[in-house]
Design an enzyme around this catalytic site. Structure first.
Site, PDB file in Angstrom:
ATOM      1  N   LYS A 569       0.887  -1.173   0.000  1.00 12.65           N
ATOM      2  CA  LYS A 569       0.000   0.000   0.000  1.00 12.65           C
ATOM      3  C   LYS A 569       0.913   1.206   0.000  1.00 12.65           C
ATOM      4  CE  LYS A 569      -1.889  -1.697   3.763  1.00 12.65           C
ATOM      5  NZ  LYS A 569      -3.273  -1.705   3.385  1.00 12.65           N
ATOM      6  N   THR A 677      -9.112  -1.143   0.396  1.00 14.26           N
ATOM      7  CA  THR A 677      -9.699  -2.074  -0.586  1.00 14.26           C
ATOM      8  C   THR A 677      -8.710  -3.187  -0.905  1.00 14.26           C
ATOM      9  OG1 THR A 677      -9.047  -0.476  -2.270  1.00 14.26           O
ATOM     10  CG2 THR A 677     -11.369  -0.541  -1.687  1.00 14.26           C
ATOM     11  N   LYS A 681      -9.146  -7.450  -1.608  1.00  8.37           N
ATOM     12  CA  LYS A 681      -8.535  -8.228  -2.692  1.00  8.37           C
ATOM     13  C   LYS A 681      -7.819  -9.451  -2.132  1.00  8.37           C
ATOM     14  CE  LYS A 681      -8.138  -3.896  -5.092  1.00  8.37           C
ATOM     15  NZ  LYS A 681      -7.327  -2.700  -5.265  1.00  8.37           N
TER      16      LYS A 681
END
Length: 843
Positions: A569, A677, A681
């Site tokens: 991220k 998000t 996944k």
């Protein structure tokens, strides 16, 4: 161990991909050859791999165009309410494979390309990512476009066609170095320029109040040139449009002043106008008040609203003549969704058009504007909220400043009437923040000017109501909603993990692709030995494939039977990559202390980009790479612990690493990550989550059962209580020996022998001003990681938890999210109707 099957071998076995008919294969081959010879290679005797990629992309695009035209014709005939999703970021990634999946022609293309002696996967790898976003916000917009098309909504994505997207990240001597992302260098086969719809956008100038009304004059004009990209739904022949604006200087730009002067200089100055769409600002969750950024925000809004109004007025296919002149019905035909505050100027711009241009009275115009606009809030971090200096507005957008003042005055009159004498509330709720530098609070403007305000996960929406917009919630509670984010199962399962998609389809059929809640049926197979084995086998194949990729691309060798512990991220203090680093250091120290003890082998992979001006984030990357240098070269450790920094993490890289992950790290301080998000996944692709009760983790734990995730650490109320008490990092440092040892190693230069003071800023931050309380969660995190190790030693039990997670991930489809937006904010109904394909005559 047997070599993993290639994705194309897996695809051959999966009916989800559609069966390749011989006629279709011949058609694709013919189309490919035609493009190769006539469009691309013309004057050269030899074709390059890139020529092959472009030939295939054009052959696939040929299949889109008829559907695209037919879809748009249908919208003009039926005149549905149109949804406009305004976002300064669309993080699309690659388009070829996604288009083949959604058109159900992946097998056909695979076979055709194979017959031509080429390899489909190799051609897919040539495509550049369209990296027009920073992270979550931009990728969410991309998933939403996929879902809106799949749900048959008449929807348009509007944004900027940045010439340079998010920078490419190189790691040099452990430090991040940025390189410009020249993604359009070889052309973009998916976009279509639409110069016939070019529009003027005005800046600067001055305002005149005349008897005929208000005039904004003496402005500088920049042209907005639209580029359209088709957005196909999944197997429903619907193709929507993403329209991105590129800035062009008008032909007389700066030339009037130069009639006698330097013509060359004047032409070169065109760059000033065209810089507007040159580059994406690379900040995620951080506001930087630059004039060029404000220009970008107004540029996309001004061009888009002209386009929306043109379409509203002349709703006949191909017609340019207005058929509507009355704006009373505007909100019945138009919904504008503001993806964060970046397109907030839509509110004053729509008011300007309605009042100054269309001559509507203020109250009516305000009613229309509010009913049309809705606002999604994406963050509660104060440094991320947009607060523009009034002086900048005054210069760049003088009329909009007047309109914002009027909006604010009327708003404050209302507040004063509802809460007489409460001056502090007036100050808190004003759009204009007083101080040394007067600022415009864009979030307040969005809340006032919208009929719906939503957060992006349940816990985040509660924080929005209880703290960030508490006063606004008290005044208009009916405005506030929650819309938990989702991801598209087309890209994030079918495309990136065909092996798992196939195993699931064998058990429950294929309808889960457009109705992800059907994954619940997998709960019937939690104890099915064959299914457990199949799921584990797919994961192992994905790990082998990813190991081979890392070795080929990055010359890194890893142990594919180790636990793949993945933390990818944006690099940010609140996402707490530092907590992960402390775990790695502690693990390393334990292995050194007791080399004969049995440890679960781990490959810790951390990836992500740091904003170029964010010093601490860049230090965190240097720390990760430095820990890797020590750990990976220690002969006592061998391959029991490896630390890899995944360079240049982006959408196409995510598609490779996520299916291979065993453990997903989602460890932000409770109350800071709006949703996340990436967490969804990983869950869908069979990784287990170690995480705090933050963002959508809360709902993931609720869906799967908290016992099927590794949840640790403070909850939001614990963080608040600690804030009240006062967080003192030193007390943890002195109380926890392993933590103290790790920090002392950072201070002494153990991980930076050539530059012992290298990490003094990191240590100083952790010890003295850590807003995100890393030490407070350290102990709980270490214990939780111990539970992860224990379970990983029992592969069957681990895989059963994996299956429970996959089965519980149905809620996190963007189809569900968009269905909720459609019904509860936009007032439209999704449609399951399949448009007839172009080869079938229209009814």
């Amino acid at each position: 161990m047997a070599a993993p099957r290639s994705d194309s071998e897996k695809r051959k076995q999966i009916s989800v991909r559609g069966i390749a008919g011989l006629g279709d294969v011949a058609e694709v081959r013919k189309s490919f050859n035609r493009h190769l010879h006539f469009t691309l290679v013309k004057d050269r005797n030899v074709a390059t791999p890139r020529d092959y990629f472009f030939a295939l992309a054009h052959a696939v695009r040929d299949q889109l165009v008829g559907r695209w035209i037919r879809t748009q014709q249908r919208y003009y005939e039926r005149d549905p309410k149109r949804i406009y999703y305004l976002s300064l970021e669309f993080y699309m990634g690659r388009t070829l494979q996604n288009t083949m999946v959604n058109l159900g022609m992946q097998n056909v293309c695979d076979e055709a390309i194979y017959q031509l002696g080429l390899d489909l996967e190799e051609l897919e790898e040539i495509e550049e990512d369209a990296g027009l976003g920073n992270g979550g916000l931009g990728r969410l917009a991309a998933c939403f476009l996929d879902s809106m098309a799949t749900l048959g909504l008449a929807a348009y994505g509007y944004g900027i066609r940045y010439e340079f997207g998010i920078f490419n990240q190189k790691i040099v001597d452990g430090w991040q170095v940025e390189e410009a992302d020249d993604w359009l260098r070889y052309g973009n086969p998916w976009e279509k320029a639409r110069p016939e719809y070019m529009l003027p956008v005005h800046f600067y100038g001055r305002v005149e109040h005349t008897a005929e009304g208000v005039k904004w004059i003496d402005t500088q004009v920049v042209l907005a040139m639209p580029y359209d990209t088709p957005v196909p739904g999944y197997k429903n022949n619907t193709v929507n449009t993403m329209r991105l604006w590129s800035a062009k200087a008008p032909n007389d730009f700066n030339l009037q002043e130069f009639n006698v002067g330097d013509y060359i200089e004047a032409v070169l100055d065109r760059n000033l106008a065209e810089n507007i769409s040159r580059v994406l600002y690379p900040n995620d969750n951080f506001f930087e008040g630059k004039e060029l950024r404000l220009k970008q925000e107004y540029f996309v809004v001004a061009a888009t609203l002209q386009d929306i109004i043109r379409r509203f007025k002349s709703s006949n296919f191909g017609s340019r003549d207005p058929v509507r002149t009355c704006f009373e019905t505007f909100p019945d035909k138009v919904a504008i969704q503001l993806n964060d505050t970046h397109p907030a100027l839509s509110i004053p711009e729509l008011m300007r058009i309605l009042v100054d241009v269309e001559k509507m009275e203020w109250e009516k115009a305000w009613e229309v504007t509010k009913r049309t606009c809705a606002y999604t809030n994406h963050t509660v971090l104060p440094e991320a909220l947009e607060r523009w200096p009034v002086t900048m507005f005054e210069k760049l957008l003088p009329r909009h400043l007047e309109i914002i003042y009027t909006i604010n005055q009327r708003h404050l009159d209302r507040v004063a009437a509802l809460y007489p004498g409460d001056l502090d509330r007036l100050r808190r709720m004003s759009v204009i923040e007083e101080g040394d530098c007067k600022r415009i609070n864009m979030a307040h403007l969005c809340v006032i000017g919208s009929h719906a305000v939503n957060g992006v996960a349940r816990i985040h929406s509660e924080i929005v109501k209880n703290s960030v917009f508490k006063d606004f919630y008290e005044m208009e509670p009916e405005k506030f909603q929650n819309k938990t984010n989702g991801i598209t199962p087309r890209r994030w399962l079918l495309l990136c993990n065909p092996g798992l998609a196939g195993v699931i389809a064998e058990k429950i059929g294929e309808d889960f692709v457009t109705d992800l809640s059907q994954l619940k049926k997998l709960l019937d197979f939690v104890d099915d030995e064959v299914f457990i084995r199949d799921v584990a086998k797919v994961k192992q194949e994905n790990k082998l494939k990813f190991s081979a990729y890392l070795e080929e691309k990055y010359k890194v060798k890893i142990n594919p039977s180790s636990m793949f512990d993945v933390h990818v991220k944006r690099i940010h203090e609140y996402k707490r990559q530092l907590l992960n680093c402390l775990h790695v250091i502690t693990l390393y120290n334990r292995m050194r202390k007791d080399p004969s003890k049995s440890f679960v082998p781990r490959t810790v992979m951390i990836g992500g980009k740091a904003a170029p001006g964010y010093h601490m984030a860049k230090m965190i990357i240097k720390l990760i790479t430095s820990i890797g240098d020590v750990v990976n070269n220690d002969p006592y450790i061998g391959d029991r612990l490896r630390v890899i920094f995944l360079e240049n993490y982006r959408v196409s890289f995510a598609e490779k690493v996520i299916p291979a992950a065993d453990l997903s790290q989602q460890i932000s301080t409770a109350g800071t990550e709006a949703s996340g998000t990436g967490n969804m996944k990983f869950m869908l692709n069979g990784a287990l989550t170690i995480g705090t009760m933050d963002g959508a983790n809360v709902e993931m734990a609720e869906e799967a059962g908290e016992e099927n995730l590794f949840i640790f650490g403070m909850r939001v109320e614990d963080v608040e209580a600690l804030d009240k008490r006062g967080y003192n990092a030193r007390e943890y440092y002195e109380r926890i020996p392993e933590l103290r040892q790790a920090i002392d190693q950072l201070s002494s230069g153990f991980f930076s022998p050539k530059d012992p003071g290298c990490f003094r800023d990191v240590v100083n931050m952790l010890m003295n001003h850590d807003r995100f309380k890393v030490f407070a969660d350290y102990q709980a995190y270490m214990e939780c990681q111990g539970r992860v190790d224990q379970l990983y030693r029992k592969p069957r039990e681990w895989t059963k938890k994996v299956i429970k997670n996959i089965a519980s991930s149905g809620k996190f489809s963007s189809d569900r999210t968009i269905t909720e937006y459609a019904r509860e904010i936009w007032g439209v109904e999704p449609s399951a109707v399949k448009i007839p394909p172009p080869n079938i005559p229209r009814e």
